[in-house]
Every structure is written in structure tokens, then in C-alpha cells.
Design a protein around this motif. Structure first.
Motif, PDB file in Angstrom:
ATOM      1  N   ASN A  98       0.754  -1.319   0.030  1.00  0.00           N
ATOM      2  CA  ASN A  98       0.121   0.013  -0.058  1.00  0.00           C
ATOM      3  C   ASN A  98       0.779   1.205  -0.135  1.00  0.00           C
ATOM      4  N   GLY A  99       2.194   1.221  -0.145  1.00  0.00           N
ATOM      5  CA  GLY A  99       2.907   2.283  -0.155  1.00  0.00           C
ATOM      6  C   GLY A  99       3.667   2.785   1.224  1.00  0.00           C
ATOM      7  N   TRP A 100       3.274   2.203   2.280  1.00  0.00           N
ATOM      8  CA  TRP A 100       4.000   2.683   3.520  1.00  0.00           C
ATOM      9  C   TRP A 100       5.142   2.023   3.388  1.00  0.00           C
ATOM     10  N   LYS A 101       6.040   2.864   4.229  1.00  0.00           N
ATOM     11  CA  LYS A 101       7.547   2.411   4.207  1.00  0.00           C
ATOM     12  C   LYS A 101       7.792   1.721   5.443  1.00  0.00           C
ATOM     13  N   PHE A 102       8.770   0.729   5.453  1.00  0.00           N
ATOM     14  CA  PHE A 102       9.371   0.032   6.413  1.00  0.00           C
ATOM     15  C   PHE A 102      10.897  -0.102   6.542  1.00  0.00           C
TER      16      PHE A 102
END
Length: 146
Positions: A98-102
Motif C-alpha cells: 500500500n506504499g507505507w515504508k518500513f
């Protein structure tokens, strides 16, 4: 590269803008197989039945819709970019679908150690964490199998 298995060891929950369902999903990686290189990460969790009381535990929408297309389970697959290296760790930047960074953090010597056929279980060798250092972090031991 060898097939490896994750074993959940510890979690740290901090201040995060990433919803709890992502954190809960990453915690399900206990027993998952993992493959990674300097540019790619693939984690395939063991299929588990959702806990009672959590019919939609792993939603992937900011709107937390209970529509089937927003339920998150299954593998984590991401391209990786090196973000930081020091004497002890290498930190990579990845993206959830979904595009969230980690952050994907490994011990600096992990790849060299895993090339040893007699590699032991490596404690806290892998960490999947919120992009922000003040956020959550989940640590895993890693073992190889043939």
C-alpha cells in the motif's frame, strides 16, 4: 541463497503512524520462510487461522474497510534500498504494497555467516520496523534449513 526461517523473539511498540494491523501482520511471521538479497525481500508466513474476536485482523486500507480486498495476509514482497550501514547492522528501506515504508534491519555479518554450512541460529538477526525510529520494531531469530 539458502532457505531460512524466522522465529519471533521480541517486539517493541512505539509511537507510529502506521496502523496496528500492519504491526499485527508482521508479528504473524513467526515460522515464516524468508529470502532476501541486497535488493529484494520475500517473506512467506505460515497460514494461520485468525484469532477469535479478530475477524478482520489485517486490514490494508487507511479507511479500515472490511471488504475482502483490504484484508492483509500472505507474503511480504518488497524491493529493498540500502539506507544505512554501520559496524553492527545494515538497514534497508522497503515498501508495503500500500506504499507505507518500513525498515528491514539485519546484522552486518548475517550474509557471510549464512554462507557457512554449519551456521547456527542467529539471535535477533532480523528486524522489521516502522520507518520512523520512534515506531514499532519486531525482532526475529533466523535459522537455515536445507
Amino acid at each position: 541463497m539458502k532457505k531460512m526461517k524466522l522465529r519471533f523473539i521480541e517486539e517493541q511498540k512505539g509511537m507510529s503512524y502506521v496502523p496496528d494491523f500492519i504491526y499485527d501482520w508482521v508479528k504473524t511471521f513467526d515460522g515464516a520462510t524468508i529470502e532476501f538479497s541486497e535488493i529484494h525481500l520475500k517473506i512467506i508466513p505460515i497460514d494461520k487461522v485468525p484469532e477469535l474476536g479478530h475477524p478482520f485482523p489485517l486490514l490494508t486500507s487507511l479507511h479500515k474497510s472490511k471488504e475482502e480486498k483490504y484484508i492483509k495476509s500472505g507474503p511480504l514482497i518488497s524491493d529493498l534500498e540500502i539506507e544505512n550501514t554501520d559496524n553492527y547492522t545494515k538497514t534497508y528501506l522497503g515498501h508495503f504494497e500500500n506504499g507505507w515504508k518500513f525498515r528491514f534491519i539485519i546484522k552486518s555479518s548475517l550474509i557471510e555467516i549464512l554462507n557457512n554450512l554449519n551456521a547456527p541460529t542467529l539471535e535477533k538477526a532480523v528486524c522489521i520496523a516502522d520507518y520512523k525510529p520512534s515506531g514499532w520494531a519486531i525482532f526475529f531469530d533466523i535459522t537455515t534449513f536445507h
